[in-house]
Enzyme design. Structure first.
Site, PDB file in Angstrom:
ATOM      1  N   HIS A 121       0.778  -1.230   0.000  1.00 64.47           N
ATOM      2  CA  HIS A 121       0.000   0.000   0.000  1.00 64.47           C
ATOM      3  C   HIS A 121       0.810   1.281   0.000  1.00 64.47           C
ATOM      4  CE1 HIS A 121      -3.059  -2.802  -0.250  1.00 64.47           C
ATOM      5  NE2 HIS A 121      -3.790  -1.811  -0.727  1.00 64.47           N
ATOM      6  N   ASP A 152      -3.358  -9.155  -6.947  1.00 63.83           N
ATOM      7  CA  ASP A 152      -3.633 -10.386  -6.216  1.00 63.83           C
ATOM      8  C   ASP A 152      -3.590 -11.597  -7.134  1.00 63.83           C
ATOM      9  OD1 ASP A 152      -3.926  -9.856  -3.433  1.00 63.83           O
ATOM     10  OD2 ASP A 152      -5.652  -8.627  -3.949  1.00 63.83           O
ATOM     11  N   CYS A 161      -7.439  -3.438 -13.256  1.00 67.46           N
ATOM     12  CA  CYS A 161      -7.156  -2.322 -12.344  1.00 67.46           C
ATOM     13  C   CYS A 161      -5.960  -2.587 -11.436  1.00 67.46           C
ATOM     14  CB  CYS A 161      -8.394  -1.980 -11.518  1.00 67.46           C
ATOM     15  SG  CYS A 161      -8.916  -3.313 -10.441  1.00 67.46           S
TER      16      CYS A 161
HETATM   17  C1  PEP Z   1      -5.487  -5.990  -7.193  1.00 69.51           C
HETATM   18  O1  PEP Z   1      -5.429  -6.952  -6.435  1.00 69.51           O
HETATM   19  O2  PEP Z   1      -4.959  -5.960  -8.320  1.00 69.51           O
HETATM   20  C2  PEP Z   1      -6.222  -4.775  -6.797  1.00 69.51           C
HETATM   21  C3  PEP Z   1      -6.448  -3.806  -7.649  1.00 69.51           C
HETATM   22  O3  PEP Z   1      -6.623  -4.672  -5.509  1.00 69.51           O
HETATM   23  P1  PEP Z   1      -5.662  -4.344  -4.257  1.00 69.51           P
HETATM   24  O4  PEP Z   1      -4.319  -3.942  -4.806  1.00 69.51           O
HETATM   25  O5  PEP Z   1      -6.322  -3.265  -3.498  1.00 69.51           O
HETATM   26  O6  PEP Z   1      -5.627  -5.658  -3.550  1.00 69.51           O
HETATM   27 MG    MG Z   2      -6.721  -7.083  -4.722  1.00 70.81          MG
END
Ligand code: PEP
Ligand code: MG
Length: 588
Positions: A189, A461, A508
């Protein structure tokens, strides 16, 4: 020079601000005898007010969630009542004449010394609790102290173990030019926040907190993953030149914000933004996004001391929608767990494998009251009042694994709609989408697609689960690579299935904003991309230099390579030919 993982591109130079330090006013760390009694009273008052805060939080959270979730606050209250700890602080104030603030700094140092040697993870976690408590006390002892910090008046490089969301918020209005963290990786993050703010960052630099002190000069090269502490004059001037080039190119690219996003052969693509809140939605508009493809609502919870209520959420969602381009926003429900914990949800529950455990909708299902509140707020945010410009709100559920979960989610949404109808509260139409992040879901896409309106691929993920390599562990970052044959094959099949079922699909994850990966995704047939706003101008520029046919050719060439490293170097070489002007920004 230290080598870490390049997580947010660009080169920058600034003054180190080490975040583990409790800031002590350099002009005032010792007391004269007549000040001791007053200082003790000041400390007691700060302690009393901190306990009052924590009790209020505890009761609110136990009402809104449950007793277990509120237990973290009991731990903090226990720390504030600990007789050994209190006697240490009081002795340092009354016998050594240290200010209360200096005593707290000494306390943190004392426990860090003890716990650094410990292998006990539980004890190490208690250190985070102690820091939290010290932060709270500090806010009562010297509310203005942090603002006085001289080091934060110029370009600042924040150095931290891992940047917590609450710290990121605290840094919001400070001149942060670069971020270096000991833990973390491309998709942690701190990295995501750094990218969304366009701040160069390097993660996974072990030991940097020990080797740097506040006030040192630090160079951050977020393209190569290099960090240089107190460089000599020649090195410094070479990096100053790179820094100038980076900022120059960034400013130049920002001018393409009003141009359409099309490839060289005229194929239209959609560039959406990933946002964490209002400030990001504003930068999405400033950077020329056509909407918000992912609004990570967990920051709302991560940065609140307790659960935000329905009205409060509604207000925040409405602000984000109003600020977003075309008032198009994809609101993702709470995605807590894995690397993101909140004080009032699940924190007391330690898991051996948090990324494969109780996270996202799995956690939300077990907090039905709180989940329903969020869904109601999202439905309400989609309502368009009379005379109001149109809006488009989508609801996105993270970590969907199977059809059964989708049905359960649909039932919760229906329940929220029924409730709102019976209460005569207006709400609007909302598209129902799933994040594709679990390999099981990728394999059963044909079944899932019958039950959803759209799909958003969470490649951060998806890649970690496909490669069985933790996205936050620098030791396995060589495996957690989106540009690998396994990932390319899975994405190819997912995009093809979505196209076959005529369901809109967006990606995304962080790879959407990485030039090398973007070209591959374009070649795989993807046309909707959501990324940190700061990347949009670069990707728009890159798209205008490449044809879809060339991207398809590069996909085929990549599939022939035997390693992720080879795909990377192939793509790097090709990018230099396709868009040489982007060199100062490209990450290696
Ligand atoms: C992902 O897992 O690609 C995603 C966009 O969600 P996060 O990074 O918030 O887990
Ligand atoms: Mg994710």
């Amino acid at each position: 020079m230290r080598k870490g993982i390049a997580v947010s591109p660009g080169v920058t130079i600034g003054v180190a601000y080490c975040i583990h330090e409790v800031f002590v006013d350099p002009n005032k760390s010792l007391l004269s005898s007549h000040e001791v009694a007053g200082e003790l009273a000041k400390f007691d008052n700060a302690r009393k007010r901190s306990i009052e805060d924590l009790r209020a939080l505890q009761s609110k959270v136990s009402q809104q969630i449950d007793q277990e979730a509120a237990s973290i606050f009991s731990v903090h209250i226990a720390i504030l009542n600990d007789p050994i700890l209190l006697s240490k602080i009081r002795a340092w104030i009354s016998e050594d004449h240290l200010t209360a603030q200096a005593s707290l700094a000494k306390l943190v140092e004392y426990y860090r010394g003890l716990l650094d040697r410990s292998r006990d993870e539980y004890l190490k976690e208690r250190m985070a609790d102690l820091r939290d408590v010290v932060e709270r006390l500090t806010s009562y002892l010297s509310p203005a102290l942090k603002k006085k910090s001289k080091v934060l008046s110029g370009p600042t490089i924040v150095i931290a173990d891992e940047l917590l969301p609450s710290q990121v918020v605290m840094l919001g209005n400070k001149p942060v030019h670069g971020i270096v963290t000991q833990a973390g990786s491309q998709t942690s993050h701190a990295a995501i926040v750094a990218r969304s703010r366009g701040i160069p960052a390097v993660s996974g630099v072990t030991g940097i907190l020990r080797q740097t002190k506040t006030g040192d000069t630090v160079v951050v090269d977020g393209r190569e993953g290099h960090v240089i502490v107190n460089p000599d004059p020649e090195v410094l001037s070479a990096y100053r030149k790179l820094e100038r080039e980076f900022f120059h190119l960034r400013d130049e690219l920002a001018h393409n914000r009003d141009q359409a996003a099309v490839t060289k052969d005229g194929t239209a693509i959609e560039l959406l933004a990933n946002v964490n809140g209002l400030a990001d939605a504003q930068s999405a508009a400033a950077m020329g996004a056509s909407g918000v493809g992912l609004y990570r609502t967990e920051y709302l919870y991560l940065t609140h001391a307790s659960v935000p209520g329905e009205e409060e959420q509604l207000e925040i969602y409405n602000d984000v929608i109003d600020a977003s381009p075309n008032r198009f926003v994809t609101i993702r429900t709470l995605d807590i767990g894995g690397d993101k914990t909140v004080p009032f949800l699940g924190r007391s529950h330690k898991e051996a494998n948090p990324f494969m455990g109780w996270r996202s909708i799995r956690l939300s299902f077990e907090h039905p009251g709180f989940f329903l509140t969020q869904i109601r707020a999202i439905l309400r945010s989609a309502h368009v009042g009379s005379g109001e410009p149109g809006k488009s709100v989508q609801m996105l559920f993270p970590m969907v694994t199977n059809v059964e979960e989708v049905r359960r989610l649909r039932a919760i949404v229906r329940k929220a709609q029924q409730q709102l109808r019976s209460e005569s509260i207006p709400y609007g139409d909302v598209a129902f989408g799933m994040m594709l992040e679990v390999p099981a879901a990728a394999i059963t896409m044909d079944r899932l697609l019958k039950n959803v309106d759209f799909v958003s691929i969470g490649s951060n993920d998806l890649v970690q689960y496909l490669m069985a390599a933790d996205r936050d562990n620098p030791k396995v970052s060589h495996l957690c690579q989106p540009l690998s044959l396994a990932v390319i094959r899975v994405l190819e099949s997912v995009v093809a299935t979505c196209n076959q079922f005529k369901k809109p699909v967006t990606l995304c994850g962080e790879m959407a904003g990485q030039p090398q990966a973007f070209v591959i995704l374009l070649g795989l047939g993807l046309r909707r991309f959501s990324m940190s706003p700061a990347f949009i101008p670069t990707i728009k520029e890159l798209a205008s230099h490449i044809t879809v046919a060339k991207a398809c050719e590069l996909v085929e060439l990549s599939k022939k390579q035997n390693s992720s490293r080879r795909i990377h170097s192939l793509m790097n070489k090709e990018l230099m030919k396709i868009a040489p002007n982007l060199e100062p920004i490209l990450m290696s």
